[in-house]
Design an enzyme around this catalytic site. Structure first.
Site, PDB file in Angstrom:
ATOM      1  N   TRP A  42     -13.630 -47.800  -3.888  1.00 55.81           N
ATOM      2  CA  TRP A  42     -14.285 -46.710  -4.630  1.00 55.81           C
ATOM      3  C   TRP A  42     -14.042 -46.759  -6.143  1.00 55.81           C
ATOM      4  O   TRP A  42     -12.938 -47.052  -6.596  1.00 55.81           O
ATOM      5  CB  TRP A  42     -13.729 -45.393  -4.084  1.00 55.81           C
ATOM      6  N   ASP A  45     -15.304 -42.239 -12.509  1.00 49.91           N
ATOM      7  CA  ASP A  45     -15.418 -42.270 -13.972  1.00 49.91           C
ATOM      8  C   ASP A  45     -14.874 -43.538 -14.639  1.00 49.91           C
ATOM      9  O   ASP A  45     -13.814 -44.029 -14.242  1.00 49.91           O
ATOM     10  CB  ASP A  45     -14.607 -41.126 -14.598  1.00 49.91           C
ATOM     11  N   GLN A  61     -11.630 -44.882 -12.669  1.00 49.37           N
ATOM     12  CA  GLN A  61     -11.096 -44.107 -11.546  1.00 49.37           C
ATOM     13  C   GLN A  61     -11.308 -44.927 -10.285  1.00 49.37           C
ATOM     14  O   GLN A  61     -12.436 -45.343  -9.978  1.00 49.37           O
ATOM     15  CB  GLN A  61     -11.840 -42.767 -11.425  1.00 49.37           C
ATOM     16  N   TRP A  69     -13.305 -41.525  -2.276  1.00 43.15           N
ATOM     17  CA  TRP A  69     -12.463 -40.934  -3.311  1.00 43.15           C
ATOM     18  C   TRP A  69     -11.077 -40.607  -2.748  1.00 43.15           C
ATOM     19  O   TRP A  69     -10.950 -40.117  -1.628  1.00 43.15           O
ATOM     20  CB  TRP A  69     -13.157 -39.673  -3.842  1.00 43.15           C
ATOM     21  N   SER A 106      -8.852 -38.957 -14.970  1.00 42.96           N
ATOM     22  CA  SER A 106      -9.521 -39.578 -16.117  1.00 42.96           C
ATOM     23  C   SER A 106      -8.796 -39.350 -17.434  1.00 42.96           C
ATOM     24  O   SER A 106      -8.089 -38.353 -17.607  1.00 42.96           O
ATOM     25  CB  SER A 106     -10.950 -39.051 -16.211  1.00 42.96           C
ATOM     26  N   ASP A 173      -8.893 -34.478 -18.366  1.00 37.42           N
ATOM     27  CA  ASP A 173      -9.690 -35.551 -18.961  1.00 37.42           C
ATOM     28  C   ASP A 173      -9.519 -35.681 -20.481  1.00 37.42           C
ATOM     29  O   ASP A 173     -10.495 -35.602 -21.243  1.00 37.42           O
ATOM     30  CB  ASP A 173     -11.185 -35.400 -18.590  1.00 37.42           C
ATOM     31  N   GLU A 225     -16.073 -30.990 -17.664  1.00 36.56           N
ATOM     32  CA  GLU A 225     -15.162 -32.118 -17.455  1.00 36.56           C
ATOM     33  C   GLU A 225     -15.412 -33.177 -18.529  1.00 36.56           C
ATOM     34  O   GLU A 225     -16.437 -33.173 -19.211  1.00 36.56           O
ATOM     35  CB  GLU A 225     -15.423 -32.777 -16.084  1.00 36.56           C
TER      36      GLU A 225
HETATM   37  C1  FRU Z   1     -15.131 -36.355 -13.056  1.00 35.94           C
HETATM   38  C2  FRU Z   1     -13.746 -36.061 -12.492  1.00 35.94           C
HETATM   39  C3  FRU Z   1     -12.758 -35.800 -13.608  1.00 35.94           C
HETATM   40  C4  FRU Z   1     -11.454 -36.158 -12.957  1.00 35.94           C
HETATM   41  C5  FRU Z   1     -11.840 -37.321 -12.086  1.00 35.94           C
HETATM   42  C6  FRU Z   1     -11.067 -37.412 -10.793  1.00 35.94           C
HETATM   43  O1  FRU Z   1     -15.922 -37.086 -12.174  1.00 35.94           O
HETATM   44  O2  FRU Z   1     -13.805 -34.970 -11.592  1.00 35.94           O
HETATM   45  O3  FRU Z   1     -12.813 -34.487 -14.112  1.00 35.94           O
HETATM   46  O4  FRU Z   1     -10.471 -36.510 -13.894  1.00 35.94           O
HETATM   47  O5  FRU Z   1     -13.206 -37.182 -11.815  1.00 35.94           O
HETATM   48  O6  FRU Z   1     -11.392 -38.560 -10.076  1.00 35.94           O
END
Ligand code: FRU
Length: 507
Positions: A42, A45, A61, A69, A106, A173, A225
């Site tokens: 997976w 971001d 990510q 995820w 992130s 983030d 975000e």
């Molecule tokens: C955005 C998000 C960010 C977070 C990350 C977690 O897609 O939700 O806010 O840091 O993905 O994977």
């Protein structure tokens, strides 16, 4: 966090089998040929985009163990041309102790040239990653830093983390850059549910002081975000700079990334528009959580987004990045707006990866039965200029399946003055009804419309009028659905067309 990711998290909890890797059905027909995907598992971001020693570093990510995820860590890859990627080991893994699980959410990475942090060794400047530590057991998000003394391959967690802790659940983030005028590091970080971007300043990347807040503003129906702020050149004049503040807006509906244009003085961001104005970065349903390489050659600011992949499973990877976008600001009839084109680094390298010479057409009338073009393997790139004459709509039928009505239609609607992508013919199972037709308002002059269409097996990105409007989306055509043709509803011509066949698997 969007619903798809939450759903995945739910599944992990229910089955309790966080490490059980399920084998999926391989889907090579949807694996991009010229966009970034991890080799396995997976991604969401992009993180820590930094240009170093002639290479674009991409952290992302990543779940290193599963195709969904979870176990959030920073994956790592590098590229010299933004097309071909070298896959490297995980740079920042999740940290699990008896009481705490820390997921590496992130964030960004900087080269600390003057060793302000003191993490450098032997006179070599360290790289410092600034990210959100998500601690699910404590229901807490705070900002952590980690440093690298091996050029970004591996990072050590700072012993005195967190560097910013507001004891909040949704606070994430961080995006950090050196602000020369105020001689400090500046961070933008999201107060998700308050719909605010908080600005912090620091001299050493360890001690942070609040500078100001921006928001709520623009679209506030979903959580905020991945904020970031960038100085961009206006109308090609390097002496004229405005700052653009991007905010991603979690959720399946509504704009995905909004931006604000304004001034930043090292403390406060001032929006030049009314705070109620909503400006959209992309008009599709996929381009999300984008941040930029702010230090690329030729002073380019290059935005990279995750293309959210919604409901369709792919295997052995899930998730991909967009084509990188070169950014600028342009004065238009809609005011000062963002302009985005596929990065010049990509377009420069493209011929090297194409199969043979591009197909070219000049001044060809499009008959009522359309104009067939080669859509080999659904991995190609079209640069087209139409003379729309009296046609209602012009464009391309992509991923057509012979003998059926299955196809995706991409084009310009002169009556509605819209750039559009219509997925009704083949994506009903993958998209919610509201997202089947995606449109962007766009006017044209002199009957000429320019469209770039990037099809890469499961992604479709459309750039209108030299980057005025962008629509990015994910599509999942049947294996045999590789037909491609230009069409016109009425009398129209292709003034110019170039089509690169990219049905090569770029390594
Ligand atoms: C955005 C998000 C960010 C977070 C990350 C977690 O897609 O939700 O806010 O840091 O993905 O994977």
């Amino acid at each position: 966090m969007n619903k798809v990711k939450l759903l995945c998290l739910g599944l992990i909890t229910i089955t309790g089998s966080a490490f059980a890797q399920e084998k999926g059905v391989p889907t090579p027909q949807w694996r991009p040929a010229y966009h970034f995907t991890p080799q396995n598992n997976w991604t969401n971001d992009p993180n820590g985009l930094i240009f170093l020693n002639g290479e674009f570093n991409l952290y992302y990510q990543h779940n290193p163990f599963e195709n969904k995820w979870g176990h959030m860590s920073w994956g790592h890859a590098t590229s010299k041309d933004l097309i071909s990627w070298k896959h490297l080991p995980v740079a920042i893994p999740e940290v699990i102790t008896k009481d705490t699980t820390t997921w590496i959410y992130s964030g960004s990475a900087v080269l600390d040239k003057n060793n302000t942090s003191g993490f450098g060794v032997n006179g070599k400047p360290p790289l410092v990653a600034i990210f959100t530590a998500d601690q699910p057991k404590q229901k807490k998000e705070s900002q952590f830093i980690a440093y690298s003394n091996d050029g970004g391959l591996s990072y050590k967690q700072y012993a005195k983390n967190p560097v910013i802790d507001l004891n909040m659940h949704d606070f994430r983030d961080p995006n950090v850059f050196w602000h020369e005028e105020s001689k400090q590091w500046v961070m933008t970080v999201s107060m998700v549910d308050e719909h605010m971007v908080r600005f912090y300043g620091s001299k050493n990347l360890k001690d942070w002081t609040k500078l100001s807040d921006f928001g709520p503003a623009g679209f506030t129906k979903n959580g905020w975000e991945c904020p970031s702020i960038l100085p961009l050149v206006v109308d090609g004049n390097p002496a004229n700079i405005k700052w653009v503040l991007f905010v991603s807006l979690g959720g399946e509906h509504g704009p995905l990334i909004q931006y604000f244009v304004g001034d930043f003085d090292g403390t406060t961001f001032k929006n030049i528009n009314d705070n109620s104005k909503i400006l959209k970065t992309d008009y599709g349903d996929a381009f999300y959580a984008a941040i930029a390489w702010r230090d690329a050659p030729q002073n380019k600011k290059i935005l990279l987004g995750w293309l959210q992949n919604g409901r369709q499973e792919t295997y052995p990877w899930k998730g991909q990045m967009s084509i990188p976008h070169d950014l600028s600001l342009k004065t238009t009839s809609e005011g000062l707006v963002l302009n985005q084109l596929p990065s010049v680094f990509v377009t420069k390298a493209l011929p090297k990866y194409a199969k043979g010479k591009p197909v070219e057409k000049k001044n060809v009338t499009i008959g009522s039965s359309g104009l067939k073009l080669p859509g080999d393997g659904n991995a190609y790139w079209i640069d087209a200029e139409f003379d729309i004459k009296n046609a209602k709509r012009v464009g391309f039928n992509v991923v057509e399946k012979a003998g059926t009505d299955k196809k995706v239609v991409v084009g310009y609607d002169a009556e509605k003055q819209q750039l559009f992508v219509d997925c009704t013919g083949s994506e009903k199972n993958n998209k919610s009804p509201e997202n089947l037709v995606q449109t962007a308002p766009m006017s044209i002059t002199g009957g000429i419309v320019k469209i770039k269409v990037l099809v890469d097996r499961s992604s479709l990105e459309v750039f209108g009028n030299d980057g005025e409007k962008v629509i990015s989306t994910m599509i999942y055509p049947d294996k045999e659905a590789t037909g491609l043709s230009a069409f016109a509803d009425g009398e129209a011509a292709i003034k110019n067309l170039k089509l690169w066949n990219l049905n090569n698997d770029v390594k």
